[in-house]
Design an enzyme around this catalytic site. Structure first.
Site, PDB file in Angstrom:
ATOM      1  N   LYS B 228     -12.707  -2.409   5.464  1.00 57.53           N
ATOM      2  CA  LYS B 228     -11.863  -1.481   4.765  1.00 57.53           C
ATOM      3  C   LYS B 228     -12.709  -0.752   3.626  1.00 57.53           C
ATOM      4  O   LYS B 228     -12.756  -1.472   2.682  1.00 57.53           O
ATOM      5  CB  LYS B 228     -10.790  -2.015   4.089  1.00 57.53           C
ATOM      6  CG  LYS B 228      -9.536  -1.154   3.633  1.00 57.53           C
ATOM      7  CD  LYS B 228      -8.281  -2.006   3.430  1.00 57.53           C
ATOM      8  CE  LYS B 228      -7.371  -1.281   2.722  1.00 57.53           C
ATOM      9  NZ  LYS B 228      -7.370   0.227   2.627  1.00 57.53           N
ATOM     10  N   ARG B 253      -4.544  12.043   3.672  1.00 54.32           N
ATOM     11  CA  ARG B 253      -3.677  11.052   4.518  1.00 54.32           C
ATOM     12  C   ARG B 253      -2.462  11.773   4.747  1.00 54.32           C
ATOM     13  O   ARG B 253      -1.865  11.396   5.849  1.00 54.32           O
ATOM     14  CB  ARG B 253      -3.551   9.701   3.855  1.00 54.32           C
ATOM     15  CG  ARG B 253      -3.208   8.598   4.623  1.00 54.32           C
ATOM     16  CD  ARG B 253      -3.174   7.370   3.805  1.00 54.32           C
ATOM     17  NE  ARG B 253      -1.832   7.365   2.970  1.00 54.32           N
ATOM     18  CZ  ARG B 253      -1.368   6.365   2.240  1.00 54.32           C
ATOM     19  NH1 ARG B 253      -1.942   5.307   2.554  1.00 54.32           N
ATOM     20  NH2 ARG B 253      -0.291   6.673   1.777  1.00 54.32           N
ATOM     21  N   LYS B 407      -4.140  -5.104   6.933  1.00 53.49           N
ATOM     22  CA  LYS B 407      -4.909  -5.008   6.177  1.00 53.49           C
ATOM     23  C   LYS B 407      -5.169  -6.278   5.299  1.00 53.49           C
ATOM     24  O   LYS B 407      -4.093  -6.852   5.223  1.00 53.49           O
ATOM     25  CB  LYS B 407      -4.946  -3.743   5.208  1.00 53.49           C
ATOM     26  CG  LYS B 407      -3.636  -3.747   4.160  1.00 53.49           C
ATOM     27  CD  LYS B 407      -3.768  -2.496   3.416  1.00 53.49           C
ATOM     28  CE  LYS B 407      -2.386  -2.371   2.894  1.00 53.49           C
ATOM     29  NZ  LYS B 407      -1.908  -1.080   2.356  1.00 53.49           N
TER      30      LYS B 407
END
Ligand SMILES: [Zn+2]
Lengths: 345, 563
Positions: B228, B253, B407
């Site tokens: 990440k 995003r 994540k």
């Protein structure tokens, strides 16, 4: 004969040596003439107090029955002679009972206006213009950025918000003497008929206004209501309580503040206000300048507020003007902090 | 214009996201077209007229007011346009009898010559009230900041029907003010507008944070993992218009077009499709820290010098579209094979593939996360924020679907610090002391502030801290209270943070990134809190991992969403 031979400014406030009295003295004196009941103008502990009946009543409610050695009520328009000096009281349009004080001797008239406004207010007598030689004006909103506009329009804004957020409580911070009652009267004038809730610190003065025949509709106390009751309602409270733990009893409160200061965004943001309402009990810039001109006075003394700008304006109009440095008059905001803390509701 | 001005005024003061939404949707619902469409354009920043220069407006007021009064007023108000809006002198006798609408303002400004602008502005200012003048001046100078993102404004427009903001983003690039077709579609009165944009934004797929307890139920063989990267998530979309012109865009995003800020990257998007990836700054092949990227993100104007100093790079994660083919329903591994092939053909040093982390079981991945440098990230390890775990067979699903992407952030840095000052929050928190400044001990036995945090605690903990603050106040400055903090008395916070940088603004010389209160240490006496030396050691470790960190200059950045 100079105006200073009649009235001079002293650390205690305006003083008329010949007449043996002070106007709105900030510390106890023998004989006080009081323009109105706000606590920066009306203090306890004087030997004798001359004021309108309403101002005397308000002082009694705030300080208790023994707030002065003796009192004397004077009606609007009535003239008294004190050691050869003539004094008369005239409506100032600021709050209930508020007066301008005209002081006259040897054909020279000085008007000490206290706090005043020339805008419509259903809760007190309208401002009366008193022609004079020297006009003593406040300058709380003495900058041309302060234009208060239409107070009823601000109330419409509040009511639209109440309609849009029916699950939230709208808390309107307003000074407990004068502003709060005016806001309530304006809300009623806009056709809102549901109860308007009161913080405990608002109760005494509001009930007094109601006794004097000012119709404010149903005004229950917040302390008797549950959180659920308060959804979709309007509550009047002292400005200081808007950020107090007291607000936690309200469902998702919208913090509103009715004040002339709300005209300036930085002031509103500083206080964390979400819905500023520009409603003032003081004359705005246009009101100050129009009044000064209309009195016909050739000399202007400027007290508490933005003196510099107003003195400058007077000189551009060919008027003699000077600031009067009297300490101790603020806007009523600070005073209300004390009132709210004393109540604890 | 007055109703729109009232909306802007209210939005500027309203802290709550949902309340802002309510205010905007109420406005859109009750305002006719095309007025509401131009309002939407203003709120989303898509109006394109030439902005008026501040000196044009200054000159207007100088011609009309006493300079001394203007000076005193400006000093008091603190903002020039606001001062002008408030003190603009209006002669009631000359007041125009028509209040301009936003439609008037926008359409006239689109065609107005520079020389005609001052007189036109003056006529509008004469007609409007204080709030209207404030809104007008903010609009024409391009300084409309009322705390509303383009995304939020679109969400409000979508709420008139049942259209999710992602559905609006899909067609947005093909729409233009006053958005008549958009409102017609949202309100169920018209067809979905067709987008003929060859490079539209496709709503992004987001991940969930994984908890330790989740692993038991997950079979490592069904997942891939990749780093990440600590940059900014972007989407690079490109395609060819019917007239043969190639269009390339870079989106944030949330779908905001940020191509203008990254021309160096936009010009190498020589493909037809949409790549999901991370925007990074690379210098000599090495990924720079987020601190470095932020220096480019914060710039409004892009100069050749800025581009040379902060070269933008795209590290690709995924491929959503290619040559008109929607790949989003394919499994992740297949999309990745297509992505590899595309990048090979593109062959530009500006775009590369985010490598996979080899692992056979969760233990191996745990080790990789703890030490990215030895697990393949090499010199770039300090730009690794954690690992992403993706199901091999996962389709690309817009939004935040469950169970497909996870994540797993690296552990934050932790220190114990002492509460020094507390400030009242805003909005719902305005009756609570909810913003805290905390410090650590110097060698001289003095506390120095090292950061500020206003989240990380529960509502119940907030009440406890609030009570502590009120009981242990030693002095007050406006909304701030100084709280007792000596060796024996005070409140210790365990503070978690993501990074550290040098700062000349702080007495301690360091500034934390994303500090939050991770635990209240009622049990710990202040004398046992950490020392500045601990933070200096962390800083050295960070710097050694990735070369010298830049000096922190501007204000501390709380918000990572740039642009
Ligand atoms: Zn007063």
């Amino acid at each position: 004969m100079r105006p200073e031979d009649i009235l001079i400014s002293t650390p205690l406030g305006l003083c008329c040596k010949r007449g043996g009295f002070h106007i709105d003295p900030v510390r106890p004196v023998e004989q006080a003439l009081i323009t109105h009941g706000h606590s920066d103008h009306a203090r306890a502990g004087h030997g004798a107090v001359l004021a309108t009946q309403e101002t005397l009543d308000i002082m009694r409610l705030r300080y208790g029955a023994n707030f002065a050695g003796s009192t004397q009520a004077i009606a609007y328009g009535e003239t008294l002679t004190l050691d050869g000096v003539q004094v008369s009281f005239h409506p100032a349009g600021h709050v209930l009972g508020s007066a301008q004080i005209a002081v006259e001797a040897d054909g020279l008239r000085i008007v000490a206006s206290g706090d005043y406004k020339d805008a419509r207010d259903p809760t007190c007598a309208p401002f009366e213009l008193v022609p004079c030689d020297v006009f003593i004006t406040e300058a709380t909103f003495g900058l041309p950025v302060f234009r208060h506009g239409d107070a009823q329009g601000e109330i419409d804004k509040l009511l639209r918000s109440v309609a849009l957020f029916p699950e939230r409580a709208h808390m309107v911070g307003a000074y407990s003497l004068g502003k709060a009652q005016r806001v309530m009267a304006l809300i009623r004038a806009a056709g809102y008929e549901r109860p308007i809730y009161l913080h405990g610190a608002m109760e005494t003065i509001t009930r007094y206004y109601q006794q004097r025949g000012i119709d404010l509709g149903e005004t229950p106390l917040v302390r008797d209501a549950t959180k659920a009751d308060l959804a979709g309602t309007i509550t009047l409270c002292p400005p200081s309580s808007l950020q107090d733990r007291w607000t936690r009893r309200f469902p998702d409160p919208v913090s509103c503040f009715a004040s002339g200061w709300m005209r300036v965004r930085a002031r509103a943001r500083q206080r964390g206000v979400e819905l500023p309402l520009v409603i003032s009990d003081h004359a705005d810039w246009d009101g100050l300048t129009a009044t000064i001109k209309a009195t016909g006075a050739s000399e202007i003394w400027v007290t508490h507020g933005q003196e510099d700008a107003l003195v400058h304006w007077c000189t551009t109009q060919g008027l003699r003007a000077r600031p009067l440095d009297i300490v101790g008059y603020g806007d009523e905001e600070e005073t209300d902090v004390v009132a709210a803390q004393g109540d604890g509701a | 214009m007055n109703r729109f001005a009232e909306l802007l005024d209210r939005l500027a003061y309203e802290p709550g996201r949902n309340n802002k939404l309510r205010l905007m949707s109420d406005y859109f619902r009750n305002t006719p077209a095309p007025e509401r469409g131009y309002a939407l354009a203003a709120l989303t920043g898509t109006l394109s007229f030439q902005h008026a220069k501040p000196n044009v407006i200054r000159t207007l007021i100088e011609q009309r007011t006493d300079p001394v009064l203007f000076g005193l007023s400006r000093d008091y108000v603190g903002d020039t346009s606001e001062t002008i809006a408030l003190m603009w002198p209006v002669d009631p006798a000359k007041r125009p009898n028509a209040i301009p609408s936003i439609t008037d303002v926008v359409t006239i400004l689109n065609t107005l010559g520079k020389l005609e602008l001052p007189a036109q502005l003056a006529r509008w200012l004469d007609a409007l009230d204080e709030t209207g003048r404030w809104a007008l001046l903010k609009l024409v100078t391009g300084a409309l900041r009322v705390g509303v993102s383009a995304r939020l404004a679109k969400t409000a427009a979508g709420s008139l029907g049942d259209k999710a903001p992602d559905e609006i983003e899909l067609i947005w690039p093909g729409l233009a003010p006053p958005y008549l077709e958009l409102f017609a579609w949202v309100e169920g009165r018209g067809e979905r507008p067709q987008t003929d944009d060859p490079a539209p934004f496709r709503p992004a797929m987001l991940s969930h944070a994984i908890e330790e307890t989740d692993f038991a139920a997950l079979d490592a063989r069904e997942f891939c993992a990749e780093w990440k990267w600590d940059g900014t998530r972007v989407q690079a979309a490109a395609g060819t218009r019917p007239d043969g012109r190639h269009v390339a865009r870079l989106y944030s995003r949330t779908g905001e077009d940020i191509s203008g800020s990254f021309p160096d990257l936009a010009e190498v998007l020589g493909f037809d499709g949409a790549i999901d990836g991370e925007l990074l700054i690379l210098r000599e092949g090495r990924v720079q820290s987020f601190n470095v990227l932020q220096q480019r993100l914060n710039r409004k104007t892009v100069t050749p010098k800025l581009i040379a100093e902060f070269p933008a790079h795209l590290r690709a994660y995924d491929l959503l579209f290619e040559n008109g083919e929607d790949l989003r329903t394919l499994p992740f591994t297949e999309r990745r094979t297509r992505l590899e092939a595309l990048l090979k053909r593109l062959d530009t040093p500006r775009i590369d593939l985010s490598p996979l982390i080899p692992f056979a079981d969760w233990e191996t991945l745990t080790a990789a996360r703890a030490d990215p440098a030895s697990a393949g990230a090499g010199a770039d390890a300090e730009a690794v924020e954690g690992v992403m775990i993706k199901r091999r067979d996962a389709p690309y699903v817009p939004g935040r679907p469950k169970g497909l992407w996870w994540k797993w952030k690296r552990d934050p840095f932790i220190v114990d610090a002492v509460l020094m000052y507390a400030q009242r929050g805003s909005g719902k928190r305005s009756s609570y002391y909810s913003d805290y400044t905390f410090g650590v001990w110097t060698d001289g036995g003095e506390l120095v502030p090292v950061g500020k945090a206003y989240f990380g605690f529960t509502d119940a903990e907030l009440l406890e801290i609030d009570r502590f603050v009120r009981k242990h106040t030693v002095s007050r400055f406006g909304p701030v209270r100084e709280v007792v903090h000596d060796q024996g008395q005070g409140l210790v916070f365990e503070v978690a943070f993501e990074g550290l940088q040098r700062s000349t603004r702080h007495k301690s010389g360091v500034a934390m990134r994303f500090p939050r209160i991770s635990r209240l240490r009622w049990d710990k006496p202040p004398r046992d809190a950490d020392r500045l030396e601990t933070l200096e050691k962390i800083l050295v470790k960070i710097e050694q991992g990735r070369g010298p960190a830049p000096e922190a200059t501007g204000a501390e950045k709380r918000d990572r969403m740039p642009l």
